[in-house]
Design an enzyme around this catalytic site. Structure first.
Site, PDB file in Angstrom:
ATOM      1  N   THR A  46      38.230  57.712  71.658  1.00  0.00           N
ATOM      2  CA  THR A  46      39.456  57.942  70.885  1.00  0.00           C
ATOM      3  C   THR A  46      39.168  58.622  69.556  1.00  0.00           C
ATOM      4  O   THR A  46      40.012  59.373  69.047  1.00  0.00           O
ATOM      5  CB  THR A  46      40.200  56.615  70.649  1.00  0.00           C
ATOM      6  N   THR A  47      37.986  58.415  68.975  1.00  0.00           N
ATOM      7  CA  THR A  47      37.616  59.081  67.718  1.00  0.00           C
ATOM      8  C   THR A  47      37.511  60.587  67.903  1.00  0.00           C
ATOM      9  O   THR A  47      37.640  61.341  66.938  1.00  0.00           O
ATOM     10  CB  THR A  47      36.280  58.501  67.194  1.00  0.00           C
ATOM     11  N   ARG A 140      45.439  49.897  69.281  1.00  0.00           N
ATOM     12  CA  ARG A 140      45.839  51.219  69.768  1.00  0.00           C
ATOM     13  C   ARG A 140      46.646  51.143  71.063  1.00  0.00           C
ATOM     14  O   ARG A 140      47.512  51.985  71.299  1.00  0.00           O
ATOM     15  CB  ARG A 140      44.599  52.102  69.999  1.00  0.00           C
ATOM     16  N   LYS A 164      33.475  47.207  75.481  1.00  0.00           N
ATOM     17  CA  LYS A 164      33.546  47.518  74.063  1.00  0.00           C
ATOM     18  C   LYS A 164      34.757  46.771  73.528  1.00  0.00           C
ATOM     19  O   LYS A 164      35.901  47.085  73.862  1.00  0.00           O
ATOM     20  CB  LYS A 164      33.699  49.022  73.843  1.00  0.00           C
ATOM     21  N   ILE A 206      29.503  50.679  69.285  1.00  0.00           N
ATOM     22  CA  ILE A 206      29.900  52.085  69.439  1.00  0.00           C
ATOM     23  C   ILE A 206      30.677  52.405  68.178  1.00  0.00           C
ATOM     24  O   ILE A 206      31.801  51.964  67.991  1.00  0.00           O
ATOM     25  CB  ILE A 206      30.720  52.326  70.714  1.00  0.00           C
TER      26      ILE A 206
END
Length: 293
Positions: A46-47, A140, A164, A206
């Site tokens: 998503t980053t 999110r 994660k 992460i």
């Protein structure tokens, strides 16, 4: 999955001022991560602003990243979404050359039940040729993947190897660690809680802030892995404020601005509906990063 322990980074996608992908800066960022000791890389989490990329752009980034990394470190592909059938098709047809695993976010917006989340990942597990890392990020997605669902998936599918976790819920982390199969790993999805999560038994992070400070994040996880929490706490505290600033105006606006200031990427451009860090945030970040080596 010992190769996916320690420090991983969710790479940003650098853009030129005109909004096109800046592959030169992406290559520089990849080399910077590897040279500074990052253990593995995640392409298009998503980053990476994946939701605003076209299918062609995603394919170009995955292919470029695999070639640039050239097996120097393990590489994970981020493929996820809320259309289960479409995501399964993407995974089944994906060119896995250069990649060792898949990171797939829990379906967002639809707000499925726990059974819906299970069936979503069941379809992904049946489509994937490579190991899968679950990604639970309720902030999110609008829904939380419960520990029971996580453990059920880990037990039912041998290619689901880790999660994660970015729920921020330590009771949830503890339940996963208590009940998980021996070959299933917990990975931190939030930089500020990496140290306490690793103290509980998580295998690493992460990271977002690792884009800008890979050596620090790598050292932090290495220290935690050896039980040196006193020294790890110094790095944790060193990065805490700048990490918080990266999320004041939505990720990855803040970390892209830092990367530009460090000369790693050329522009801090992001794609709408995100906008670059405000002048006020830039000034605050400048003061903070001036004190970081």
């Amino acid at each position: 999955m010992n190769e996916l322990q320690g420090a991983g980074v969710a790479l940003v996608t650098p853009f030129n001022a005109d909004g096109s992908i800046d592959f030169e800066s992406l290559g520089k960022l990849i080399d910077f991560q590897i040279d500074e000791g990052m253990n593995y890389l995640v392409s298009l989490g998503t980053t990476g602003e994946t939701a605003t990329l076209t299918a062609k752009e995603r394919e170009e980034i995955w292919e470029y990243t695999a070639k640039r990394v050239d097996h120097r470190v393990p590489l994970v592909a981020g493929i996820g979404g809320n259309n289960t059938v479409e995501i399964a098709k993407q995974i089944a047809s994906f060119n896995w050359s250069g990649y060792c695993a898949l990171l797939s976010v829990s379906p967002y917006y639809n707000k499925p039940t726990q059974e819906g989340i299970y069936q979503h990942y069941k379809a992904i597990a049946e489509a994937s040729k490579l190991p899968i890392i679950l990604y639970n990020v309720p902030g999110r997605t609008g829904s939380n993947m419960s520990p029971a669902t996580t453990i059920r998936l880990a037990e039912d599918f041998s290619n689901i190897v880790a999660t994660k976790e970015a729920s921020g819920n330590f009771a949830q982390f503890s339940q996963i660690l208590r009940d998980k199969p021996a070959n299933f790993d917990l990975i931190s999805g939030d930089d500020p809680v990496t140290l306490p999560m690793m103290a509980l038994g998580a295998v690493g992070i992460i990271s977002v802030i690792g884009n800008a400070y890979p050596a620090k994040v790598s050292k932090l996880t290495a220290l935690c892995a050896t039980g040196d929490y006193v020294e790890a706490r110094r790095i944790h505290e060193d990065l805490l404020r700048v990490t918080d600033l990266c999320f004041v105006e939505s990720n990855p606006c803040g970390v892209k601005y830092i990367l530009k200031q460090l000369g790693i990427i050329t522009s801090d451009a992001v794609r709408l509906p995100l906008v670059p860090a405000s002048n006020a945030l830039q000034e605050t970040i400048n003061k903070e990063i001036a004190g970081l080596k």
